[in-house]
Design a protein around this motif. Structure first.
Motif, mmCIF file in Angstrom:
data_model
loop_
_atom_site.group_PDB
_atom_site.id
_atom_site.type_symbol
_atom_site.label_atom_id
_atom_site.label_comp_id
_atom_site.label_asym_id
_atom_site.label_seq_id
_atom_site.Cartn_x
_atom_site.Cartn_y
_atom_site.Cartn_z
ATOM 1 N N ARG A 237 -0.420 2.161 -5.910
ATOM 2 C CA ARG A 237 -1.778 2.689 -5.751
ATOM 3 C C ARG A 237 -2.744 1.775 -6.499
ATOM 4 O O ARG A 237 -2.379 1.114 -7.480
ATOM 5 C CB ARG A 237 -1.893 4.116 -6.276
ATOM 6 N N ASP B 26 -3.098 -4.298 0.922
ATOM 7 C CA ASP B 26 -2.419 -3.089 1.373
ATOM 8 C C ASP B 26 -1.293 -3.406 2.351
ATOM 9 O O ASP B 26 -0.258 -2.752 2.366
ATOM 10 C CB ASP B 26 -3.439 -2.154 2.030
ATOM 11 N N GLN C 61 -8.307 -5.070 -1.580
ATOM 12 C CA GLN C 61 -7.308 -4.010 -1.461
ATOM 13 C C GLN C 61 -6.907 -3.795 -0.004
ATOM 14 O O GLN C 61 -5.744 -3.513 0.292
ATOM 15 C CB GLN C 61 -7.840 -2.731 -2.086
ATOM 16 N N GLY D 33 0.798 -1.222 0.000
ATOM 17 C CA GLY D 33 0.000 0.000 0.000
ATOM 18 C C GLY D 33 0.828 1.267 0.000
ATOM 19 O O GLY D 33 0.344 2.330 -0.411
#
Length: 253
Positions: A18, A87, A83, A14
């Motif tokens: 991006r 991350d 995500q 993360g």
């Protein structure tokens, strides 16, 4: 409260990348811009970690030069959930290691096999022999495959060989054509249109839909081109047609 900045050795995904939306069943993890071996190493490291994690709902990961496409089943998971998990993945140091596998590609340079070789020499201020020496003297890395099944984008070219694509692309490029454009080199696996500069030809086949895997190269492989004379090129072509030719790999690999 003031947030504590990340430590210099914080290699969490993360922090280094991006997330970009790519519709409702995929997203991209972008690590930077340009063609860079460090960025590409992070791409492949992230792909490996995601595979090892076996995250529910992830159906495929597709690496590119600087980003990783993650495809998922929206009935099983969501982009936000994936995500959040990704991350915190620790990528570790971005080590650009030597390729574990290096393919050696026999190549007939110039003449009808490489009709743009003399123009490349003229444009770069080198002799045709110097162009061949620089192209064949470089160890390339397979960054990504695309455009055509079995077409691998190999980089990076020596700076003195960097030239733009042809102003007018060819309607037909013969299969096996070894070509250059900008910072990359590659081999056309089948006859197709193309705007790269043709400097040679190899008789090897790079895609076989019946084989497992169907492509000769894999992302992260190394590639060298070995200059051959017309007689050896023809002999290898015959062996390839008979199915008896085994592609070379660099000694010691």
């Amino acid at each position: 409260m003031v947030a504590t900045p990340p430590a210099p050795d914080d290699n969490r995904l993360g922090r280094l990348a991006r997330f970009l939306s790519v519709g409702d069943t995929a997203f991209a993890i972008e690590f930077g811009t340009g063609i860079d071996p460090v960025l590409n190493a992070r791409v492949h490291r992230a792909a490996a970690l995601i595979r090892e994690a076996a995250l529910p709902g992830v159906t495929e990961t597709v690496p590119s030069f600087r980003s990783l496409l993650v495809q998922y089943d929206p009935l099983v998971t969501s982009a936000a959930a994936l995500q959040h998990t990704m991350d915190g993945l620790d990528l570790g140091e971005a080590v650009v290691s030597a390729p574990e596998r290096v393919w050696v590609i026999p190549t007939l340079y110039g003449g009808a096999a490489g009709p743009d070789l003399d123009d490349v020499a003229s444009a770069t201020g080198l002799s045709p022999a110097e162009v061949i020496a620089r192209h064949a003297g470089t160890l390339y890395r397979v960054y990504v495959q695309g455009f055509l099944p079995g077409f691998a984008y190999l980089g990076v070219l020596p700076p003195e060989l960097e030239l733009p694509r042809l102003a007018t692309p060819r309607v037909r490029v013969p299969p096996g054509s070894v070509a250059i454009a900008q910072r990359m080199t590659g081999v056309y696996p089948v006859e197709s249109p193309g705007g790269w500069r043709l400097i040679g030809n190899t008789p090897l086949r790079f895609f076989d839909h019946a084989a497992t895997p169907p492509t000769l190269f894999a992302p992260g492989d190394g590639v060298r081109f070995r200059p051959v004379a017309a007689e050896e090129h023809a002999a290898i072509a015959e062996a390839v047609a008979r199915g008896t030719y085994r592609p070379e790999q660099e000694v010691g690999r």
